[in-house]
Design an enzyme around this catalytic site. Sequence first.
Site, PDB file in Angstrom:
ATOM      1  N   ARG A  83      66.452  58.662 -51.892  1.00  0.00           N
ATOM      2  CA  ARG A  83      67.701  58.023 -51.946  1.00  0.00           C
ATOM      3  C   ARG A  83      67.852  57.164 -53.298  1.00  0.00           C
ATOM      4  O   ARG A  83      67.243  56.240 -53.058  1.00  0.00           O
ATOM      5  CB  ARG A  83      68.172  57.605 -50.803  1.00  0.00           C
ATOM      6  CG  ARG A  83      69.735  56.911 -50.876  1.00  0.00           C
ATOM      7  CD  ARG A  83      70.043  56.356 -49.436  1.00  0.00           C
ATOM      8  NE  ARG A  83      71.547  55.553 -49.472  1.00  0.00           N
ATOM      9  CZ  ARG A  83      71.798  54.312 -49.342  1.00  0.00           C
ATOM     10  NH1 ARG A  83      70.756  53.544 -48.608  1.00  0.00           N
ATOM     11  NH2 ARG A  83      72.875  53.922 -49.543  1.00  0.00           N
ATOM     12  N   HIS A 127      76.875  51.752 -54.759  1.00  0.00           N
ATOM     13  CA  HIS A 127      76.135  50.645 -54.085  1.00  0.00           C
ATOM     14  C   HIS A 127      76.325  49.300 -54.666  1.00  0.00           C
ATOM     15  O   HIS A 127      75.670  48.710 -55.477  1.00  0.00           O
ATOM     16  CB  HIS A 127      74.709  51.085 -54.253  1.00  0.00           C
ATOM     17  CG  HIS A 127      73.581  50.517 -53.149  1.00  0.00           C
ATOM     18  ND1 HIS A 127      72.958  51.444 -52.245  1.00  0.00           N
ATOM     19  CD2 HIS A 127      73.121  49.453 -52.788  1.00  0.00           C
ATOM     20  CE1 HIS A 127      72.367  50.502 -51.405  1.00  0.00           C
ATOM     21  NE2 HIS A 127      72.729  49.253 -51.607  1.00  0.00           N
ATOM     22  N   GLU A 173      77.413  50.912 -47.307  1.00  0.00           N
ATOM     23  CA  GLU A 173      77.590  49.880 -46.581  1.00  0.00           C
ATOM     24  C   GLU A 173      78.996  49.079 -47.009  1.00  0.00           C
ATOM     25  O   GLU A 173      79.098  47.823 -47.376  1.00  0.00           O
ATOM     26  CB  GLU A 173      76.454  48.775 -46.785  1.00  0.00           C
ATOM     27  CG  GLU A 173      75.350  49.374 -46.182  1.00  0.00           C
ATOM     28  CD  GLU A 173      74.151  48.194 -45.919  1.00  0.00           C
ATOM     29  OE1 GLU A 173      74.384  46.842 -46.398  1.00  0.00           O
ATOM     30  OE2 GLU A 173      73.262  48.321 -45.289  1.00  0.00           O
ATOM     31  N   ASN A 304      72.496  52.711 -41.982  1.00  0.00           N
ATOM     32  CA  ASN A 304      71.387  51.694 -42.335  1.00  0.00           C
ATOM     33  C   ASN A 304      71.384  50.615 -41.115  1.00  0.00           C
ATOM     34  O   ASN A 304      72.554  50.216 -40.494  1.00  0.00           O
ATOM     35  CB  ASN A 304      72.137  50.872 -43.558  1.00  0.00           C
ATOM     36  CG  ASN A 304      72.048  51.577 -44.774  1.00  0.00           C
ATOM     37  OD1 ASN A 304      71.689  52.721 -44.722  1.00  0.00           O
ATOM     38  ND2 ASN A 304      72.650  51.143 -45.825  1.00  0.00           N
ATOM     39  N   TYR A 306      69.217  47.280 -39.337  1.00  0.00           N
ATOM     40  CA  TYR A 306      67.848  46.447 -39.735  1.00  0.00           C
ATOM     41  C   TYR A 306      67.589  45.690 -38.359  1.00  0.00           C
ATOM     42  O   TYR A 306      66.267  45.479 -37.985  1.00  0.00           O
ATOM     43  CB  TYR A 306      68.164  45.413 -40.571  1.00  0.00           C
ATOM     44  CG  TYR A 306      68.363  46.171 -41.902  1.00  0.00           C
ATOM     45  CD1 TYR A 306      67.007  46.179 -42.750  1.00  0.00           C
ATOM     46  CD2 TYR A 306      69.273  46.538 -42.485  1.00  0.00           C
ATOM     47  CE1 TYR A 306      66.882  46.945 -43.869  1.00  0.00           C
ATOM     48  CE2 TYR A 306      69.129  47.505 -43.772  1.00  0.00           C
ATOM     49  CZ  TYR A 306      67.878  47.357 -44.504  1.00  0.00           C
ATOM     50  OH  TYR A 306      67.908  48.284 -45.745  1.00  0.00           O
ATOM     51  N   GLU A 373      68.667  53.661 -44.324  1.00  0.00           N
ATOM     52  CA  GLU A 373      67.930  52.591 -44.695  1.00  0.00           C
ATOM     53  C   GLU A 373      67.427  52.041 -43.325  1.00  0.00           C
ATOM     54  O   GLU A 373      68.259  52.005 -42.408  1.00  0.00           O
ATOM     55  CB  GLU A 373      68.752  51.486 -45.290  1.00  0.00           C
ATOM     56  CG  GLU A 373      69.068  51.727 -46.701  1.00  0.00           C
ATOM     57  CD  GLU A 373      69.848  50.379 -47.256  1.00  0.00           C
ATOM     58  OE1 GLU A 373      69.927  49.342 -46.818  1.00  0.00           O
ATOM     59  OE2 GLU A 373      70.631  50.629 -48.374  1.00  0.00           O
TER      60      GLU A 373
HETATM   61  C1  PNW Z   1      71.480  46.351 -47.346  1.00  0.00           C
HETATM   62  N1  PNW Z   1      73.766  41.514 -43.736  1.00  0.00           N
HETATM   63  O1  PNW Z   1      72.138  45.362 -47.454  1.00  0.00           O
HETATM   64  C2  PNW Z   1      71.558  47.225 -48.671  1.00  0.00           C
HETATM   65  O2  PNW Z   1      72.186  48.349 -48.652  1.00  0.00           O
HETATM   66  C3  PNW Z   1      70.481  47.123 -49.642  1.00  0.00           C
HETATM   67  O3  PNW Z   1      70.976  47.208 -50.881  1.00  0.00           O
HETATM   68  C4  PNW Z   1      69.589  45.864 -49.126  1.00  0.00           C
HETATM   69  O4  PNW Z   1      68.732  45.727 -50.156  1.00  0.00           O
HETATM   70  C5  PNW Z   1      69.235  46.024 -47.786  1.00  0.00           C
HETATM   71  O5  PNW Z   1      69.983  46.170 -46.947  1.00  0.00           O
HETATM   72  C6  PNW Z   1      68.411  44.749 -47.428  1.00  0.00           C
HETATM   73  O6  PNW Z   1      69.210  43.661 -47.464  1.00  0.00           O
HETATM   74  C7  PNW Z   1      72.497  44.423 -46.593  1.00  0.00           C
HETATM   75  O7  PNW Z   1      74.127  40.293 -43.965  1.00  0.00           O
HETATM   76  C8  PNW Z   1      72.681  42.943 -46.768  1.00  0.00           C
HETATM   77  O8  PNW Z   1      73.920  41.985 -42.515  1.00  0.00           O
HETATM   78  C9  PNW Z   1      72.930  41.937 -45.916  1.00  0.00           C
HETATM   79  C10 PNW Z   1      73.369  42.522 -44.694  1.00  0.00           C
HETATM   80  C11 PNW Z   1      73.025  43.691 -44.290  1.00  0.00           C
HETATM   81  C12 PNW Z   1      72.551  44.815 -45.196  1.00  0.00           C
END
Ligand code: PNW
Length: 481
Positions: A83, A127, A173, A304, A306, A373
């Site tokens: 991607r 993006h 996002e 995505n 995390y 992601e």
């Molecule tokens: C995503 N938050 O960013 C993006 O899609 C990527 O480009 C980035 O590098 C990756 O996750 C890691 O950060 C985020 O604050 C940035 O919750 C901030 C947040 C979540 C995702």
Amino acid sequence: LLNVNDDRVLPFPADFLWGAATAAYQIEGAADKEGRSPSIWDTFCSIPGKVHNGDSGAHACEHYYRYADDVKLMKDLGLKAYRFSISWSRLLPAGTGKPNHRAVDFYQSLLSELCSSGITPVVTLYHWDLPQCLEDKYSGWLSREVIDDFEYYASVCFDCFGSEVKHWITLNEPWCACALGYGSGEHAPGRSQDPGKEPYLAAHHMLLAHARAVKCYRDQYQNTQGGNIGITLNMDWKEPLGDNAADQAAQRRALDWQLGWFADPIYKGAYPATMRERCGDRLPEFSDNEVELLKGSSDFFGLNHYSTDFVSPGEDGPPATPNFFADQDVKNISDPRWQRTDMGWDIVPWGFEKLLCWIQKEYAPAGGILVTENGCAIRENTEAEALQDSTRVEYLQGYLAQLHKAMANGAAIKGYLVWSLLDNFEWSFGYAKRFGIVRVDFVTQQRTPKASAHLISSLCKGEKLRVPSRIHVSSEFVPFH
Ligand code: PNW
């Protein structure tokens, strides 16, 4: 809580789409070269104090010049999918109008390298790198004018690259682009002057731009090109802190303000009721035609993910009225026993399973869920430490074991793309945070696969996921009240 069972060995479907992800501004470099015009991120990076260490994507991983070697690396790892995103201001330096032929050549060459290596491209149109000229001309996403320009940009991408690309993602996002770009100001364009209105307005235009690009693809390209098109939304899992109605209502609001804000218009044709009630006329309205345009406008659910938080009512962030963050009335709480990544994000594998099952139940997305992601930043002080990224390996084993469990529980998950292929420009954190499964030495630009790359590689090659017994795979977590 030691689990004394042997390692678990988890099989995935043969057609599961394993791969890795990146984004244009984070890896390409060549920012002022080859006809590319500045994006809002170039401008943002040039404002002192906005980005750690004064870093920018000016050089990044120099992927623009090294793409052939990078595809070779992916091929050696056996990636099934890759991607990446297209830089709008590289392709259309005036934001609209005539395409830059060097950009067309670059992305066509990248795609042909991928195709000849047997790697499936998954391509993001946006993006976060809006052409600065459109920000200057009409305030970018705050203006309805951006909708036509985005649709035109998308159509140029379909024309130039659509014969090779079967998986399109309109926006990455939008929550981040709106909440961080127009609420907190931590991301480009760095606005926080009207945080009770601008995030909602920008989001409204992003949704409509997404829907118009999808309609354009479906009406003019899908029959002949045969691909699919969707959106990628980011969501952390939100678990009620206590077993009580107030915390459960806070969970609902947290889900609504992050995921439902975008997923509800697309899957249900309206903003979440909680948002409409609490924002009143600060939340724009869709006309009947726009509702029809939005409904069903995603062929798959790009996700995505995390991290996870416990939630209860309360405010996170500076209280200003009205304010996007205060509107939610949600306080995020983390369990002090959780391990954290270098971003300070909690490592909570069970939240992934809960989120995937919740999306399946709440939206039952046609075309399934594609994890676009997931991954983590780890502090890697030395090269040796980086190459043995055991914390990242364990993160991935835990999250993938939970993804496997979600599939067993009925979530239709089509693939998984790790963030990220390469260490890269991590937005306002610059190069200080490393998400790559491949180490990048930013002085020599040398790439070296880490242990996590070998894990992803084994999965791409069809091997089963081995989850060491010390990694707990259960949704039975110890309550934290
Ligand atoms: C995503 N938050 O960013 C993006 O899609 C990527 O480009 C980035 O590098 C990756 O996750 C890691 O950060 C985020 O604050 C940035 O919750 C901030 C947040 C979540 C995702």
